[in-house]
Design an enzyme around this catalytic site. Structure first.
Site, PDB file in Angstrom:
ATOM      1  N   TYR A 181      53.526  74.591  14.479  1.00  0.00           N
ATOM      2  CA  TYR A 181      52.564  75.352  15.286  1.00  0.00           C
ATOM      3  C   TYR A 181      52.881  75.225  16.790  1.00  0.00           C
ATOM      4  O   TYR A 181      52.937  76.228  17.514  1.00  0.00           O
ATOM      5  CB  TYR A 181      51.158  74.836  14.967  1.00  0.00           C
ATOM      6  CG  TYR A 181      50.095  75.216  15.968  1.00  0.00           C
ATOM      7  CD1 TYR A 181      49.683  76.538  16.101  1.00  0.00           C
ATOM      8  CD2 TYR A 181      49.506  74.245  16.782  1.00  0.00           C
ATOM      9  CE1 TYR A 181      48.711  76.879  17.032  1.00  0.00           C
ATOM     10  CE2 TYR A 181      48.527  74.584  17.705  1.00  0.00           C
ATOM     11  CZ  TYR A 181      48.135  75.892  17.822  1.00  0.00           C
ATOM     12  OH  TYR A 181      47.183  76.236  18.740  1.00  0.00           O
ATOM     13  N   ASP A 226      46.994  93.548  11.794  1.00  0.00           N
ATOM     14  CA  ASP A 226      47.778  92.411  11.333  1.00  0.00           C
ATOM     15  C   ASP A 226      48.915  92.260  12.343  1.00  0.00           C
ATOM     16  O   ASP A 226      49.738  93.170  12.505  1.00  0.00           O
ATOM     17  CB  ASP A 226      48.308  92.721   9.928  1.00  0.00           C
ATOM     18  CG  ASP A 226      49.164  91.599   9.378  1.00  0.00           C
ATOM     19  OD1 ASP A 226      49.640  90.748  10.170  1.00  0.00           O
ATOM     20  OD2 ASP A 226      49.366  91.579   8.150  1.00  0.00           O
ATOM     21  N   LEU A 227      48.965  91.124  13.024  1.00  0.00           N
ATOM     22  CA  LEU A 227      49.944  90.949  14.113  1.00  0.00           C
ATOM     23  C   LEU A 227      51.383  91.059  13.634  1.00  0.00           C
ATOM     24  O   LEU A 227      52.287  91.352  14.418  1.00  0.00           O
ATOM     25  CB  LEU A 227      49.735  89.586  14.792  1.00  0.00           C
ATOM     26  CG  LEU A 227      48.465  89.438  15.637  1.00  0.00           C
ATOM     27  CD1 LEU A 227      48.223  87.963  15.973  1.00  0.00           C
ATOM     28  CD2 LEU A 227      48.566  90.262  16.913  1.00  0.00           C
ATOM     29  N   LYS A 280      54.113  78.058  19.626  1.00  0.00           N
ATOM     30  CA  LYS A 280      53.484  78.322  20.928  1.00  0.00           C
ATOM     31  C   LYS A 280      54.527  78.256  22.043  1.00  0.00           C
ATOM     32  O   LYS A 280      54.447  78.998  23.026  1.00  0.00           O
ATOM     33  CB  LYS A 280      52.339  77.336  21.177  1.00  0.00           C
ATOM     34  CG  LYS A 280      51.140  77.570  20.278  1.00  0.00           C
ATOM     35  CD  LYS A 280      50.500  78.922  20.576  1.00  0.00           C
ATOM     36  CE  LYS A 280      49.274  79.201  19.743  1.00  0.00           C
ATOM     37  NZ  LYS A 280      48.672  80.522  20.034  1.00  0.00           N
ATOM     38  N   SER A 330      49.241  76.293  23.767  1.00  0.00           N
ATOM     39  CA  SER A 330      48.494  75.132  23.274  1.00  0.00           C
ATOM     40  C   SER A 330      49.035  73.834  23.840  1.00  0.00           C
ATOM     41  O   SER A 330      50.229  73.715  24.156  1.00  0.00           O
ATOM     42  CB  SER A 330      48.587  75.094  21.749  1.00  0.00           C
ATOM     43  OG  SER A 330      48.149  73.842  21.260  1.00  0.00           O
ATOM     44  N   GLY A 356      45.306  85.651  19.092  1.00  0.00           N
ATOM     45  CA  GLY A 356      45.558  85.847  17.655  1.00  0.00           C
ATOM     46  C   GLY A 356      46.693  84.990  17.129  1.00  0.00           C
ATOM     47  O   GLY A 356      47.573  84.561  17.874  1.00  0.00           O
TER      48      GLY A 356
HETATM   49  C1  15L Z   1      44.900  73.576  19.178  1.00  0.00           C
HETATM   50  O1  15L Z   1      45.898  74.107  19.647  1.00  0.00           O
HETATM   51  C2  15L Z   1      44.140  74.204  18.079  1.00  0.00           C
HETATM   52  O2  15L Z   1      44.214  75.610  18.097  1.00  0.00           O
HETATM   53  C3  15L Z   1      42.702  73.772  18.038  1.00  0.00           C
HETATM   54  O3  15L Z   1      42.174  74.142  16.794  1.00  0.00           O
HETATM   55  C4  15L Z   1      42.554  72.269  18.251  1.00  0.00           C
HETATM   56  O4  15L Z   1      43.035  71.586  17.159  1.00  0.00           O
HETATM   57  C5  15L Z   1      43.255  71.851  19.532  1.00  0.00           C
HETATM   58  O5  15L Z   1      44.581  72.318  19.572  1.00  0.00           O
HETATM   59  C6  15L Z   1      43.264  70.337  19.746  1.00  0.00           C
HETATM   60  O6  15L Z   1      44.312  69.784  20.077  1.00  0.00           O
HETATM   61  O7  15L Z   1      42.214  69.723  19.637  1.00  0.00           O
END
Ligand code: 15L
Length: 272
Positions: A134, A49-50, A138, A109, A70
């Site tokens: 989210y 578990d991180l 990142k 991301s 993760g």
């Molecule tokens: C992301 O960062 C997600 O982890 C992935 O599930 C997708 O939704 C992707 O972006 C996206 O933008 O399509």
């Protein structure tokens, strides 16, 4: 680089990478909250578990490099993001430092820069405009990654991943699609480039409709083989049947931008 740990190994991207990285790194170790259902007899797995430092330390012990996928991979409640992505990523880098890990590839991301309009081409030096909690997590991860690179000498590559899959799923993904083999190429650059201190690259294939300038990845030796344009006709025909989304269709982050959006779109278009 023999012993490499993949966190988030049971997730969508991790599942693809397991088979692709196994021939490259003979002592691959997989980690996640739960083992993959199809774990092979020849695969090493350690549950972690991180958000629990002791468990993360046990997972990183003795590895040369880490591919950190993760965490929680879409928008979620703050408490979930906090535990999995903020505390989890801090724990991962701190455990890597304590155990002398030489290299980390951090799966960042595209949602770190999701609020850029699609008509703008940006490099990795663009001011971050995350589109979700989210995306913010990142961005935090990129911060921790650079801190541990510059302060503690861990070589780190942060990859702002677009969308990993066999084919682009919609018009937005024509710009950001990342063929799994190209992700492997980026990971190898992160784990093996001798001179790497810290860099950020975009995780996309050779996409004609790209809105990112990936010159830095190219200078590291990245030569993507995937070409999203090969799927364009089919993807655009399917997209034409979908309802319009004034917010998501305007910004690079798509539906991640639309989620809970209650700002003045016209004002942002004019002055943002
Ligand atoms: C992301 O960062 C997600 O982890 C992935 O599930 C997708 O939704 C992707 O972006 C996206 O933008 O399509």
């Amino acid at each position: 680089m023999r012993k490499v740990l993949i966190t988030g190994a049971s997730g969508g991207v991790g599942t693809r990478l397991r088979s692709l990285l196994k021939p490259v790194y003979p002592e691959l170790v997989l980690s996640d909250l739960k083992a993959p259902d199809d774990l092979g007899a020849d695969e090493a797995f350690i549950a972690a578990d991180l958000s629990d430092m002791a468990q993360v330390e046990a997972a990183v012990q003795g590895v040369d490099g880490i591919v950190h996928l993760g965490g929680y991979s879409i928008e979620g409640p703050w408490e979930t993001i906090l535990q999995a992505n903020i505390i989890g990523t801090y724990n991962l880098f701190e455990a890597a430092r304590r155990h002398g890990v030489k290299r980390v590839v951090f799966a960042s991301s595209n949602h770190v820069v999701g609020f850029y309009p699609r008509h703008e081409t940006i490099g990795v030096d663009a001011v971050p405009l995350p589109d979700t909690r989210y995306g913010v997590s990142k961005l935090f991860g990129e911060g921790v990654a650079s801190l541990y690179a510059y302060k503690h000498g861990i070589g780190v590559l942060s990859i702002r991943i677009g969308n990993v899959g066999d084919a682009p799923l919609d018009e937005r993904r024509l710009a950001i699609w990342l063929k799994p083999a190209d992700l492997v190429a980026l990971i190898r650059l992160g784990l093996e480039s001798p001179e790497l201190v810290y860099e950020v690259v975009y995780g996309m294939s050779n996409n004609e409709r790209a809105w990112w300038d990936n010159a830095l990845a190219q200078s590291l030796g990245y030569r993507p083989e995937g070409r999203s344009e090969a799927f364009a006709e089919e993807v655009l025909a399917a997209q034409a049947k979908l309802p319009k989304d004034p917010v998501g269709d305007y910004f690079q982050g798509g539906p991640f931008c639309t989620d809970a959006f209650d700002a003045d779109l016209e004002r942002i278009k004019e002055f943002g």
